[in-house]
Design a protein around this motif. Structure first.
Motif, PDB file in Angstrom:
ATOM      1  N   GLU A  40       0.762  -1.071   0.034  1.00  0.00           N
ATOM      2  CA  GLU A  40      -0.059  -0.067   0.038  1.00  0.00           C
ATOM      3  C   GLU A  40       0.815   1.208  -0.036  1.00  0.00           C
ATOM      4  OE1 GLU A  40      -3.561   2.379   2.697  1.00  0.00           O
ATOM      5  OE2 GLU A  40      -2.665   0.105   3.409  1.00  0.00           O
ATOM      6  N   HIS A  41       0.698   2.008  -0.969  1.00  0.00           N
ATOM      7  CA  HIS A  41       1.541   3.351  -1.253  1.00  0.00           C
ATOM      8  C   HIS A  41       2.856   3.213  -1.121  1.00  0.00           C
ATOM      9  CE1 HIS A  41      -2.488   4.868  -0.798  1.00  0.00           C
ATOM     10  NE2 HIS A  41      -2.655   4.939   0.638  1.00  0.00           N
ATOM     11  N   ARG A  42       3.543   2.089  -1.515  1.00  0.00           N
ATOM     12  CA  ARG A  42       4.872   1.848  -1.428  1.00  0.00           C
ATOM     13  C   ARG A  42       5.581   2.272  -2.979  1.00  0.00           C
ATOM     14  NH1 ARG A  42       6.049   2.001   3.586  1.00  0.00           N
ATOM     15  NH2 ARG A  42       4.743   0.443   4.641  1.00  0.00           N
ATOM     16  N   PRO A  78      -0.086   1.639  -4.987  1.00  0.00           N
ATOM     17  CA  PRO A  78       1.688   1.908  -4.993  1.00  0.00           C
ATOM     18  C   PRO A  78       1.924   2.629  -6.097  1.00  0.00           C
ATOM     19  CG  PRO A  78       1.359  -0.468  -5.771  1.00  0.00           C
ATOM     20  CD  PRO A  78      -0.206   0.043  -5.511  1.00  0.00           C
ATOM     21  N   GLN A  79       2.958   3.434  -5.930  1.00  0.00           N
ATOM     22  CA  GLN A  79       3.858   4.153  -7.046  1.00  0.00           C
ATOM     23  C   GLN A  79       4.717   3.351  -7.678  1.00  0.00           C
ATOM     24  OE1 GLN A  79       2.895   7.448  -8.065  1.00  0.00           O
ATOM     25  NE2 GLN A  79       1.252   7.151  -6.482  1.00  0.00           N
ATOM     26  N   ALA A  98      -0.763   8.286 -13.173  1.00  0.00           N
ATOM     27  CA  ALA A  98      -0.242   9.113 -12.007  1.00  0.00           C
ATOM     28  C   ALA A  98       0.337   8.024 -11.189  1.00  0.00           C
ATOM     29  CB  ALA A  98      -1.270   9.726 -10.856  1.00  0.00           C
ATOM     30  N   ASN A  99       0.282   6.526 -11.112  1.00  0.00           N
ATOM     31  CA  ASN A  99       0.688   5.577 -10.335  1.00  0.00           C
ATOM     32  C   ASN A  99       1.731   4.859 -11.150  1.00  0.00           C
ATOM     33  OD1 ASN A  99      -2.388   6.155  -9.551  1.00  0.00           O
ATOM     34  ND2 ASN A  99      -0.894   6.008  -7.828  1.00  0.00           N
ATOM     35  N   VAL A 100       1.885   4.740 -12.281  1.00  0.00           N
ATOM     36  CA  VAL A 100       2.589   3.942 -13.022  1.00  0.00           C
ATOM     37  C   VAL A 100       3.495   4.862 -14.152  1.00  0.00           C
ATOM     38  CG1 VAL A 100       2.917   2.143 -15.024  1.00  0.00           C
ATOM     39  CG2 VAL A 100       0.900   2.210 -12.984  1.00  0.00           C
ATOM     40  N   ASP A 139      10.968   1.478  -1.936  1.00  0.00           N
ATOM     41  CA  ASP A 139      10.676   0.532  -0.735  1.00  0.00           C
ATOM     42  C   ASP A 139      10.980  -0.843  -1.308  1.00  0.00           C
ATOM     43  OD1 ASP A 139       9.345   2.530   1.276  1.00  0.00           O
ATOM     44  OD2 ASP A 139       7.972   2.693  -0.413  1.00  0.00           O
ATOM     45  N   LEU A 140      10.710  -1.297  -2.597  1.00  0.00           N
ATOM     46  CA  LEU A 140      10.733  -2.431  -3.046  1.00  0.00           C
ATOM     47  C   LEU A 140      11.310  -2.407  -4.721  1.00  0.00           C
ATOM     48  CD1 LEU A 140      10.142  -5.634  -3.021  1.00  0.00           C
ATOM     49  CD2 LEU A 140       8.040  -5.093  -4.138  1.00  0.00           C
TER      50      LEU A 140
END
Length: 488
Positions: free
Chosen positions: A283-285, A314-315, A342-344, A367-368
């Motif tokens: 979530e939101h990572r 997530p972004q 906006a997210n990809v 984060d990942l």
């Protein structure tokens, strides 16, 4: 994903009637193998080296349990209602190598077809048309190509086969139209688990094709260059109830970045299974899909969140060499509307390129990092590790690296993991195994673990307790490593 060609720099060039494995000097992905830092994980088979083409071929086939159905010949992309069309297909491994010897003789697989159209929640069954199938009877000259006539559509004692298909209108009023405008649809070809069932393979999706009510000047020219299609896609089932799917287009003639390699199949399935059971996991990572190739891993994660957990998106940044980004962009547009932008993000990233790395790192801590099949060329190891170090933040960034042994020598593997060990904690992801060096966010959610079903999402539904005569589809040879940067 960058594996641009055969995974080993000194490997012989291999070709089949369905594709060519090309050589490339680009810094990219895979040719990995399946060994890891722990010496106990190595086997005598893993340590073998090859000296002949035959031996080398067997090495490449060793972990080939995730087979694919591919087009053997181009097909017309303009189909007429109620007319039979033959689709020639083959079963190959991730490298495009055909089944040979006893494996080919064991290959019996009945196939079914359905028609897909794009809907608001993925690709779904076409409500206006359905597809009928039948077995193929071949002329004498065709049997010389290894084709065997059968009473069912698919494969019979051979890795080469075909399926006769006919598109039929579901509602009579559709077929009665004097002129039906072209309708773009996709043909989903998948195995049926009925006798004589001997093994499974990744389903094939062909398209888009246009359906017309009657022949026109355009559809009559079936041999025209613009009327022949080689487009192949893979499908991930998003919903068992609606049977909606997520599609990824492959470009086998594009080399490494154009294929879905086994590590991508396994890693994407691992992550999706975790998200479905624990949506707060990412979530939101901020996520980077490094050397993303087709974009299958990062785009599938985005699709799952957009469909079921849009408020937890997530972004995700998908990276690859500049010349490989067009396929990722295509697959993004294939599955998403503009509201996903906006997210990809899709960004160029060549390992060791300071400008590329700095641009991505300046967007914020990561984060990942997902890295599937990036370990393949020893000359690029230092640049790859340098890139991972630059993008990683101690105590926060977690790297999941999918690796499969195909041609690297043991000393090459040792070299890579030795380079990593200087600044990273490294552990092999297994069932119920805890690791060192957690990222703060991962400590709250618990680290990723392996499951016996990893990779099954792309395979379709495999009957419980059934295994293939060619091997268990889950025995892929793919190992997943978890890396976290040490705190100096």
């Amino acid at each position: 994903m960058l594996l641009k060609a055969i995974i080993v720099s000194d490997a012989p060039k291999l070709a089949t009637s369905s594709c060519i494995i090309q050589r490339s000097s680009s810094r990219r992905k895979p040719l990995s193998t399946s060994s890891v830092p722990p010496r106990a994980s190595r086997t005598n088979v893993d340590k073998q080296t090859t000296t002949t083409d035959g031996d080398f071929y067997q090495v490449l086939q060793r972990y080939s349990t995730l087979y694919r159905i591919v087009l053997a010949r181009p097909m017309s992309n303009g189909l007429i209602l109620d007319e039979w069309q033959r689709i020639y297909i083959q079963v190959v491994n991730e490298l495009g190598l055909l089944l040979d010897g006893e494996k080919a003789k064991q290959c019996c697989m009945r196939l079914s077809c359905r028609l897909l159209v794009k809907g608001p929640e993925g690709f779904v069954q076409d409500p206006n048309y359905h597809m009928e199938t039948r077995g193929s009877l071949y002329d004498a000259w065709e049997t010389m190509d290894g084709l065997t006539s059968s009473n069912w559509p698919g494969f019979y004692d051979s890795g080469s086969g075909s399926i006769d298909v006919r598109i039929v209108a579901t509602h009579s009023k559709v077929s009665q139209k004097a002129c039906c405008p072209p309708k773009s649809i996709y043909i989903h070809i998948s195995p049926v688990f009925e006798e004589p069932y001997s093994f499974h393979a990744l389903p094939l999706v062909i398209g888009p094709v246009e359906v017309e009510a009657e022949k026109s000047a355009r559809t009559n020219d079936t041999w025209g260059a613009d009327r022949q299609s080689k487009a192949m896609h893979r499908a991930f089932c998003l919903d068992q109830t609606s049977m909606s799917v997520f599609l990824i287009k492959e470009g086998w003639m594009c080399g490494t970045p154009g294929k879905m390699w086994d590590s991508a199949l396994v890693l994407s399935d691992m992550l999706v299974n975790r998200i479905r059971h624990q949506p707060q996991y990412l979530e939101h990572r901020r996520i980077i899909d490094l050397s993303a190739g087709t974009g299958s891993v990062g785009l599938l994660i985005s699709s799952i969140y957009q469909r079921w957990f849009p408020d937890r998106m997530p972004q995700i940044t998908l990276t690859d060499l500049p010349e490989a980004l067009s396929l990722i962009e295509f697959n993004k547009n294939l599955n998403f509307n503009s509201d996903i932008n906006a997210n990809v993000r899709i960004e160029p990233l060549e390992w060791g390129n300071i400008d590329h790395t700095t641009h991505i790192a300046n967007s914020g801590p990561v984060d990942l990092i997902i890295a599937s099949d990036v370990v393949y060329n020893p000359s690029c190891f230092s640049l790859l590790v340098q890139t991972l170090e630059t993008l990683s933040t101690p105590g926060r960034t977690v790297i999941y690296l999918g690796y499969k042994r195909r041609g690297l020598k043991e000393e090459d593997e040792d070299q890579f993991f030795k380079l990593c060990s200087a600044n990273f904690h490294i552990s092999l992801v297994q069932k119920n195994q805890m690791s060192d060096g957690f990222g703060d966010w991962e400590r709250e959610q618990a680290p990723l673990v392996r499951d016996s079903d990893d990779g099954k999402g792309w395979m379709g539904i495999l009957p419980s307790g059934r295994t293939s005569s060619l091997g268990n589809p889950q025995e892929t040879g793919v190992r997943v490593y978890r890396l976290t940067k040490k705190i100096n």
